[in-house]
Design a protein around this motif. Structure first.
Motif, PDB file in Angstrom:
ATOM      1  N   ALA A 110       1.849  -6.247   1.390  1.00 52.58           N
ATOM      2  CA  ALA A 110       2.036  -4.879   0.911  1.00 52.58           C
ATOM      3  C   ALA A 110       0.776  -4.041   1.100  1.00 52.58           C
ATOM      4  N   LEU A 111      -0.385  -4.640   0.880  1.00 58.93           N
ATOM      5  CA  LEU A 111      -1.632  -3.911   1.092  1.00 58.93           C
ATOM      6  C   LEU A 111      -1.801  -3.538   2.562  1.00 58.93           C
ATOM      7  N   GLY A 112      -1.465  -4.467   3.466  1.00 57.26           N
ATOM      8  CA  GLY A 112      -1.531  -4.160   4.896  1.00 57.26           C
ATOM      9  C   GLY A 112      -0.561  -3.052   5.281  1.00 57.26           C
ATOM     10  N   LEU A 113       0.668  -3.106   4.763  1.00 55.48           N
ATOM     11  CA  LEU A 113       1.644  -2.055   5.060  1.00 55.48           C
ATOM     12  C   LEU A 113       1.187  -0.705   4.521  1.00 55.48           C
ATOM     13  N   ALA A 114       0.624  -0.704   3.318  1.00 57.81           N
ATOM     14  CA  ALA A 114       0.155   0.550   2.730  1.00 57.81           C
ATOM     15  C   ALA A 114      -0.964   1.165   3.571  1.00 57.81           C
ATOM     16  N   LEU A 115      -1.887   0.322   4.047  1.00 57.80           N
ATOM     17  CA  LEU A 115      -2.970   0.830   4.902  1.00 57.80           C
ATOM     18  C   LEU A 115      -2.425   1.378   6.213  1.00 57.80           C
ATOM     19  N   LEU A 116      -1.419   0.708   6.784  1.00 60.01           N
ATOM     20  CA  LEU A 116      -0.819   1.204   8.016  1.00 60.01           C
ATOM     21  C   LEU A 116      -0.113   2.534   7.785  1.00 60.01           C
ATOM     22  N   MET A 117       0.609   2.649   6.664  1.00 65.85           N
ATOM     23  CA  MET A 117       1.270   3.923   6.357  1.00 65.85           C
ATOM     24  C   MET A 117       0.250   5.036   6.142  1.00 65.85           C
ATOM     25  N   HIS A 118      -0.886   4.684   5.556  1.00 63.10           N
ATOM     26  CA  HIS A 118      -1.906   5.690   5.241  1.00 63.10           C
ATOM     27  C   HIS A 118      -2.651   6.154   6.487  1.00 63.10           C
ATOM     28  N   ARG A 119      -2.891   5.218   7.403  1.00 62.32           N
ATOM     29  CA  ARG A 119      -3.705   5.550   8.580  1.00 62.32           C
ATOM     30  C   ARG A 119      -2.865   5.903   9.803  1.00 62.32           C
ATOM     31  N   LEU A 120      -1.737   5.202  10.002  1.00 60.99           N
ATOM     32  CA  LEU A 120      -1.011   5.334  11.265  1.00 60.99           C
ATOM     33  C   LEU A 120       0.389   5.915  11.100  1.00 60.99           C
ATOM     34  N   VAL A 125      10.448   8.607   8.244  1.00 60.58           N
ATOM     35  CA  VAL A 125      11.509   7.681   8.645  1.00 60.58           C
ATOM     36  C   VAL A 125      10.988   6.249   8.616  1.00 60.58           C
ATOM     37  N   ILE A 126       9.794   6.041   9.163  1.00 63.80           N
ATOM     38  CA  ILE A 126       9.199   4.697   9.175  1.00 63.80           C
ATOM     39  C   ILE A 126       8.928   4.233   7.749  1.00 63.80           C
ATOM     40  N   ARG A 127       8.439   5.127   6.909  1.00 60.66           N
ATOM     41  CA  ARG A 127       8.179   4.770   5.513  1.00 60.66           C
ATOM     42  C   ARG A 127       9.486   4.435   4.793  1.00 60.66           C
ATOM     43  N   GLY A 128      10.545   5.148   5.117  1.00 59.95           N
ATOM     44  CA  GLY A 128      11.844   4.853   4.522  1.00 59.95           C
ATOM     45  C   GLY A 128      12.387   3.501   4.951  1.00 59.95           C
ATOM     46  N   ILE A 129      12.165   3.132   6.228  1.00 58.36           N
ATOM     47  CA  ILE A 129      12.618   1.834   6.728  1.00 58.36           C
ATOM     48  C   ILE A 129      11.877   0.704   6.003  1.00 58.36           C
ATOM     49  N   ILE A 130      10.584   0.899   5.752  1.00 58.58           N
ATOM     50  CA  ILE A 130       9.802  -0.116   5.041  1.00 58.58           C
ATOM     51  C   ILE A 130      10.333  -0.311   3.625  1.00 58.58           C
ATOM     52  N   LEU A 131      10.801   0.766   3.005  1.00 62.43           N
ATOM     53  CA  LEU A 131      11.313   0.684   1.630  1.00 62.43           C
ATOM     54  C   LEU A 131      12.760   0.210   1.571  1.00 62.43           C
ATOM     55  N   LEU A 132      13.456   0.214   2.695  1.00 62.62           N
ATOM     56  CA  LEU A 132      14.893  -0.075   2.713  1.00 62.62           C
ATOM     57  C   LEU A 132      15.277  -1.408   2.073  1.00 62.62           C
ATOM     58  N   PRO A 133      14.581  -2.534   2.350  1.00 58.69           N
ATOM     59  CA  PRO A 133      14.999  -3.798   1.716  1.00 58.69           C
ATOM     60  C   PRO A 133      15.019  -3.745   0.200  1.00 58.69           C
ATOM     61  N   TYR A 192       8.446  -1.789  -1.767  1.00 54.66           N
ATOM     62  CA  TYR A 192       8.193  -1.103  -3.037  1.00 54.66           C
ATOM     63  C   TYR A 192       6.738  -1.270  -3.467  1.00 54.66           C
ATOM     64  N   THR A 193       6.211  -2.487  -3.334  1.00 57.07           N
ATOM     65  CA  THR A 193       4.816  -2.722  -3.679  1.00 57.07           C
ATOM     66  C   THR A 193       3.881  -1.932  -2.776  1.00 57.07           C
ATOM     67  N   ALA A 194       4.212  -1.874  -1.492  1.00 57.50           N
ATOM     68  CA  ALA A 194       3.398  -1.093  -0.555  1.00 57.50           C
ATOM     69  C   ALA A 194       3.429   0.387  -0.912  1.00 57.50           C
ATOM     70  N   LEU A 195       4.561   0.880  -1.389  1.00 57.87           N
ATOM     71  CA  LEU A 195       4.669   2.286  -1.775  1.00 57.87           C
ATOM     72  C   LEU A 195       3.763   2.599  -2.960  1.00 57.87           C
ATOM     73  N   LEU A 196       3.674   1.701  -3.929  1.00 58.67           N
ATOM     74  CA  LEU A 196       2.779   1.905  -5.067  1.00 58.67           C
ATOM     75  C   LEU A 196       1.311   1.932  -4.619  1.00 58.67           C
ATOM     76  N   ILE A 197       0.951   0.994  -3.743  1.00 58.41           N
ATOM     77  CA  ILE A 197      -0.430   0.969  -3.248  1.00 58.41           C
ATOM     78  C   ILE A 197      -0.709   2.203  -2.392  1.00 58.41           C
ATOM     79  N   PHE A 198       0.276   2.617  -1.606  1.00 60.21           N
ATOM     80  CA  PHE A 198       0.120   3.816  -0.773  1.00 60.21           C
ATOM     81  C   PHE A 198      -0.148   5.050  -1.638  1.00 60.21           C
ATOM     82  N   ALA A 199       0.522   5.152  -2.790  1.00 59.30           N
ATOM     83  CA  ALA A 199       0.273   6.272  -3.700  1.00 59.30           C
ATOM     84  C   ALA A 199      -1.176   6.254  -4.189  1.00 59.30           C
ATOM     85  N   GLY A 200      -1.716   5.057  -4.440  1.00 60.30           N
ATOM     86  CA  GLY A 200      -3.117   4.959  -4.835  1.00 60.30           C
ATOM     87  C   GLY A 200      -4.061   5.365  -3.720  1.00 60.30           C
ATOM     88  N   LEU A 201      -3.717   5.016  -2.487  1.00 61.23           N
ATOM     89  CA  LEU A 201      -4.553   5.419  -1.345  1.00 61.23           C
ATOM     90  C   LEU A 201      -4.592   6.928  -1.181  1.00 61.23           C
TER      91      LEU A 201
END
Length: 315
Positions: A110-120, A125-133, A192-201
């Motif tokens: 989740a931390l890796g996904l959050a960093l990727l969402m934050h930087r890249l 749409v991509i963020r929604g796909i990550i949250l889909l599961p 979901y965990t990545a989304l919480l960390i992404f909000a912190g970033l």
């Protein structure tokens, strides 16, 4: 000549209007009444579905109750029985194994996904796909992976066969069952965990990264010197939520292994369910629930103290 007395005449700029105290009090009571009116549905739900069951569960833990007869007070006998119950200790061990695998892998991914969402990944749409599961029902997720990992017909074993690996009973072997269940839930909850960390970033000031770039700091140094310290309150929240959720694992086990093979996946929540609704030992099941409650409270308290969650490096 008599002295003249000058009487000051108040002007519009010098006049202050003081609201009467009684009017202020009435306005405050009115606002408080409106606030309580909006809070009332949530408060009723908390009292009916959380507080009352919790208090009743504490009471039942000191009783012998089978649902068909009135509870009989037995004091600490249920807790004494726990001490000598090998299935209880096995359920604790199995649950702890699940928590370690689930939290370790989920937090890292989740931390890796959050960093990727934050930087890249700037696309929603991509963020929604990550949250889909996370939006898929846990029962559907468990059935999906149970069929995919089937030892005879599952697509996972077919792929393994193409590369020369013998079929693996992921849910049917004691060695593989708990790691498989843990990884299934990692797949479901990592978005979901990545989304919480992404909000912190998002809350970390960009000027800190700009200053680090000017100083010539590399990505690894920036991550450990800026990102991780700034994320401490968010990571504490994430760890508390994920650990509490992991200790409450039930649905995936109930759908796939039902505690088997040979109690290798009989987690504590499934053991509580088995004691209460299969054996009708509601008093004993309540005692196990109380122990689980105390464990989770202790874990949450220890995490908050060890990670200094009340301190923010943003201050």
């Amino acid at each position: 000549m008599a002295d003249t007395v000058t009487i000051p005449v108040p002007t519009a700029s010098s006049t202050t209007h003081v609201k009467p105290k009684s009017r202020r009090l009435r306005g405050g009571w009115r606002e408080a009444g409106v606030a309580w009116l909006f809070l009332l549905p949530a408060l009723l739900g908390f009292l009916v579905f959380f507080l009352y069951p919790t208090l009743r569960g504490f009471y039942l833990s000191f009783t012998d109750y089978d649902l068909l007869t009135a509870p009989q007070w037995v004091g600490l006998k249920n807790f004494e029985k726990l001490v000598g119950d090998p299935l209880f200790w096995n359920s604790l061990k199995v649950t702890l194994e699940y928590v370690v695998i689930n939290i370790g892998v989920q937090t890292f991914v989740a931390l890796g996904l959050a960093l990727l969402m934050h930087r890249l990944a700037k696309s929603t749409v991509i963020r929604g796909i990550i949250l889909l599961p996370y939006l898929i029902s846990s029962v559907v997720v468990a059935l999906l992976w149970y069929w995919m990992a089937d030892v005879n017909l599952g697509v996972i074993n077919q792929v393994l066969g193409w590369i020369g690996v013998d079929p693996v009973a992921f849910f049917g072997e004691g060695t593989w069952a708990i790691p498989t269940i843990a990884l299934v839930n990692v797949w479901k909850f990592m978005g979901y965990t990545a989304l919480l960390i992404f909000a912190g970033l998002q809350a970390i000031p960009a000027t800190l990264y700009e200053a680090a770039d000017v100083d010539g700091a590399n990505e690894w140094t920036v991550f450990w010197r800026i990102t991780v310290p700034m994320l401490r309150p968010v990571l504490t929240l994430v760890l508390i939520l994920t650990i509490i959720g992991s200790w409450q694992i039930f649905d995936t086990v109930a759908i796939t292994t039902k505690g088997g093979p040979i109690n290798s996946t009989r987690v504590i929540q499934y053991y509580i369910f088995d004691q209460a609704f299969s054996r009708y030992n509601f008093g004993y099941a309540s005692a196990i629930s109380v122990v689980l409650f105390l464990i989770l409270a202790g874990v949450a308290f220890a995490q908050m103290k060890l990670t200094r969650s009340d301190e923010s490096d943003l201050a």
